[in-house]
Design an enzyme around this catalytic site. Structure first.
Site, PDB file in Angstrom:
ATOM      1  CD  GLU A   1      -3.059  -0.590  -0.019  1.00 59.61           C
ATOM      2  OE1 GLU A   1      -3.284   0.618  -0.246  1.00 59.61           O
ATOM      3  OE2 GLU A   1      -3.565  -1.505  -0.674  1.00 59.61           O
TER       4      GLU A   1
ATOM      5  CB  CYS B   1     -12.960   4.846 -13.324  1.00 65.07           C
ATOM      6  SG  CYS B   1     -13.838   6.411 -13.119  1.00 65.07           S
TER       7      CYS B   1
ATOM      8  CB  CYS C   1     -17.542   5.150 -20.180  1.00 66.23           C
ATOM      9  SG  CYS C   1     -16.729   6.559 -19.402  1.00 66.23           S
TER      10      CYS C   1
ATOM     11  CB  CYS D   1     -17.611   1.460 -16.460  1.00 66.68           C
ATOM     12  SG  CYS D   1     -17.873   1.879 -14.716  1.00 66.68           S
TER      13      CYS D   1
ATOM     14  CB  CYS E   1     -21.428   7.008 -14.493  1.00 69.02           C
ATOM     15  SG  CYS E   1     -20.117   8.226 -14.280  1.00 69.02           S
TER      16      CYS E   1
END
Length: 363
Positions: A45, A201, A208, A211, A217
């Site tokens: 991370e 994204c 898109c 997605c 959206c």
């Protein structure tokens, strides 16, 4: 085009769409997804902050080979940690990683405090979102994340106005992230949110048509995907100049000095830096009298997030240097030591061969 209200999806619907997509298209074989210990998830991370997965993978694997657990990392010298971090950038992450490892060993008995979001977020270099990601990914317990990828997904999904760094906008995004986070499959959900932002994204060219939230959206319905999230108000990026001394001894070794622990390249080893060649010459006159300058190499620019640094490498042959001092060392480019180097310094040293005083070309 008519304005649309930022309708909030039912959590169950959002979670189902996302997890169905993740099961088929998500990333399931990243190195840190195997043996999901808090230590391995934490290192990944931190490395992934502002850095792409493809870049992180080889660094992560080398890091795990050398530091397989938090105790070995805590026991290491900072130089060795930064050496393995060299080239990854944002070196404060490496310094904080080392500090946090020592806190975990000294104050938490070598076990990450994954029982407490507040205790995790209090470790050096770990904020609220990173703490949530570590807890969710390593324990499966419910914890909310809001990294850059998640901010982008939620900002577009709801057409959230304003720069996400503004407190009011960030509070709105945290509320949305809390709304959508499930109580089950937290490992998959948090990975899915990050994957969606990283692979579909995307900032520049969102996909898109692939997605799972295309129909829901708001930004997509308006044709304004690229307007969200709004950018941070721009300021002029200043340019600074520095002259770096490439001082070699008769054996071809180069004088390096360690930067202060905070600030630019904190804790890394660098070439001595001066405002100009006159200041450099004045330093040589005092500390290495009899040294002789060669023609300067061609200047080059190193770009930071908040300024540009124009670097002029200035080679010189040493005359006499009685003592290098506590924060300096001689570095052999042909037999490099395992120390953390600033990226442009590493490039200069890698290109360096013993030069004559007529050398004019740089890297």
């Amino acid at each position: 085009m008519t304005d649309m209200p930022p309708a909030i999806l039912p959590p169950a619907s959002f979670q189902q769409r996302l997890l169905d997509w993740f099961d088929e298209h998500g990333r399931h074989d990243l190195p840190w997804q195997h043996d999901r210990s808090p230590y391995r998830v934490w290192v990944s991370e931190i490395m992934l902050q502002q850095t792409q997965v493809a870049t992180v993978i080889p660094y992560f694997e080398r890091f795990m080979t050398r530091f397989p657990d938090v105790a070995s990392l805590a026991a290491a010298d900072q130089d060795e940690v930064l050496h393995l971090w060299t080239g990854l950038g944002y070196y404060a992450r490496g310094r904080n990683l080392h500090k946090a490892a020592r806190v975990v060993v000294e104050e938490h008995g070598g076990a990450f405090p994954v029982h407490s979001l507040e205790a995790m977020a209090a470790l050096p270099g770990i904020g609220r979102s990173t703490a949530g990601a570590i807890i969710a990914q390593s324990t499966g317990r419910r914890a909310v994340i809001l990294d850059g990828n998640v901010k982008r997904v939620l900002t577009r999904l709801h057409a959230v106005e304003g720069w996400p760094g503004r407190p009011a906008v960030e509070r709105r995004l945290w509320a949305l992230a809390e709304h959508y986070t499930p109580d089950e499959r937290l490992v998959d959900f948090t990975q899915a949110m990050m994957d969606l932002g990283a692979t579909l994204c995307r900032r520049g060219q969102p996909a898109c048509d692939r997605c799972p939230f295309e129909a829901a959206c708001v930004a997509h319905a308006r044709g304004e995907e690229k307007r969200f999230p709004e950018s941070k108000p721009k300021k002029a990026v200043p340019t600074r100049a520095t002259t770096m001394l490439l001082l070699q001894d008769r054996d071809g070794c180069v004088l390096l000095e360690q930067r202060p622990s905070s600030g630019l390249w904190g804790g890394l080893w660098s070439l001595p830096q001066f405002d100009d060649v006159e200041a450099l010459q004045a330093w040589l006159d005092v500390h290495a009298p009899g040294s002789e300058l060669a023609p300067a190499w061609t200047p080059f620019t190193h770009v930071f997030s908040h300024f540009r640094l124009e670097i002029t490498p200035q080679p010189a042959r040493i005359g006499r240097l009685d003592s290098v001092g506590e924060a300096r060392c001689w570095y052999d480019p042909c037999d490099p030591a395992s120390i953390g180097l600033a990226a442009p310094v590493k490039a200069l040293l890698a290109s360096l061969a013993p030069f004559s005083l007529t050398t004019t070309a740089g890297p």
